[in-house]
Design a protein around this motif. Structure first.
Motif, PDB file in Angstrom:
ATOM      1  N   ARG A 156       0.584  -0.722   0.375  1.00  0.00           N
ATOM      2  CA  ARG A 156      -0.266  -0.076  -0.208  1.00  0.00           C
ATOM      3  C   ARG A 156       0.577   1.080  -0.344  1.00  0.00           C
ATOM      4  O   ARG A 156      -0.097   2.317   0.212  1.00  0.00           O
ATOM      5  CB  ARG A 156      -0.997   0.155   1.336  1.00  0.00           C
ATOM      6  N   LYS A 157       1.771   1.073  -0.130  1.00  0.00           N
ATOM      7  CA  LYS A 157       2.775   2.199  -0.609  1.00  0.00           C
ATOM      8  C   LYS A 157       2.552   3.212   0.803  1.00  0.00           C
ATOM      9  O   LYS A 157       2.861   4.274   0.650  1.00  0.00           O
ATOM     10  CB  LYS A 157       2.948   3.144  -1.421  1.00  0.00           C
ATOM     11  N   MET A 158       2.842   2.643   2.024  1.00  0.00           N
ATOM     12  CA  MET A 158       2.315   3.292   3.358  1.00  0.00           C
ATOM     13  C   MET A 158       3.598   2.932   4.240  1.00  0.00           C
ATOM     14  O   MET A 158       4.323   1.913   4.246  1.00  0.00           O
ATOM     15  CB  MET A 158       1.333   2.792   4.342  1.00  0.00           C
ATOM     16  N   THR A 159       4.078   4.802   4.660  1.00  0.00           N
ATOM     17  CA  THR A 159       5.692   4.298   6.055  1.00  0.00           C
ATOM     18  C   THR A 159       5.275   3.648   6.902  1.00  0.00           C
ATOM     19  O   THR A 159       3.704   3.925   7.690  1.00  0.00           O
ATOM     20  CB  THR A 159       5.894   5.400   6.170  1.00  0.00           C
ATOM     21  N   LEU A 160       5.611   3.485   8.115  1.00  0.00           N
ATOM     22  CA  LEU A 160       5.971   3.046   9.095  1.00  0.00           C
ATOM     23  C   LEU A 160       4.995   4.279  10.252  1.00  0.00           C
ATOM     24  O   LEU A 160       4.090   3.709  10.533  1.00  0.00           O
ATOM     25  CB  LEU A 160       6.691   2.843  10.684  1.00  0.00           C
ATOM     26  N   ARG A 161       5.389   5.157   9.624  1.00  0.00           N
ATOM     27  CA  ARG A 161       4.296   6.699  10.404  1.00  0.00           C
ATOM     28  C   ARG A 161       3.739   6.622   9.725  1.00  0.00           C
ATOM     29  O   ARG A 161       2.112   6.970  10.875  1.00  0.00           O
ATOM     30  CB  ARG A 161       5.631   8.176  10.233  1.00  0.00           C
ATOM     31  N   GLU A 162       2.720   6.657   9.095  1.00  0.00           N
ATOM     32  CA  GLU A 162       2.170   6.815   8.322  1.00  0.00           C
ATOM     33  C   GLU A 162       0.450   5.620   8.852  1.00  0.00           C
ATOM     34  O   GLU A 162      -0.703   6.053   9.415  1.00  0.00           O
ATOM     35  CB  GLU A 162       0.930   6.424   6.884  1.00  0.00           C
TER      36      GLU A 162
END
Length: 180
Positions: A16-22
């Motif tokens: 989902r191209k999501m960072t850990l921060r997101e």
């Protein structure tokens, strides 16, 4: 620790191209905790796993071993996922977009993530064994065997086991859009 769950949620997060921060912002869990779970350094409670699943847009069932592919879905306790803090057994059938998700959950002794949160849908919790502490909008109550709770999940809530014995639950949950 078996890191199947951490590896799976890392795979989905990257898809989902999501960072850990997101993911942290969406789930309300810290970046460091999420990173530790992904690497198998930290265990996850059922409440945390549910927050992660919701933030990733998948069902909690997604993290556990699928049943064999047949048109009749019998559920037994053989296909459960045993984690350090809980055991989760999906009781769901083979529907593409189920309106609800039934599960058998065993919270191990002392499983006590007590930070209330809210999410879309409804929850029905039926206590089979043990004592379950429930917090709903600041009010605490203990549910005993054969007692149940049916709530609007958008209200701040949590349920946990702070006793020295396991708590076994039948949980049915749903989301507003018909997916869990």
């Amino acid at each position: 620790m078996d890191n199947q769950i951490g590896e799976e949620f890392k795979r989905i997060r990257k898809e989902r191209k999501m960072t850990l921060r997101e993911l942290s912002e969406k789930s309300g869990l810290s970046v460091s905790f999420l990173s530790q779970v992904e690497r198998g350094i930290s265990t996850v409670t059922f409440t945390s796993l549910r927050k992660i699943a919701e933030a990733l847009g998948v069902s909690v069932n997604f993290f556990f071993e699928p049943e064999e592919d047949t048109p009749i879905k019998k559920r037994s306790l053989k296909k459960s996922a045993d984690q350090p803090n809980f055991t989760y057994t999906s009781l769901a059938g083979d529907l593409d977009q189920p309106k609800f998700t039934p599960a058998r959950i065993e919270l191990k002794a002392g499983e006590s993530q007590t930070a209330p949160y809210s999410h879309q849908g409804e929850e029905f919790v039926y206590v089979l064994e043990g004592e379950l502490k429930v917090m709903l909008e600041g009010h605490e109550e203990i549910l005993y065997p054969h007692e149940s709770l049916h709530i609007d999940s958008t209200k701040e809530h949590t349920w946990y086991n702070e006793t020295d014995k396991p708590v076994v639950l039948l949980v049915v949950s749903t989301n507003e859009d018909g997916r869990d």
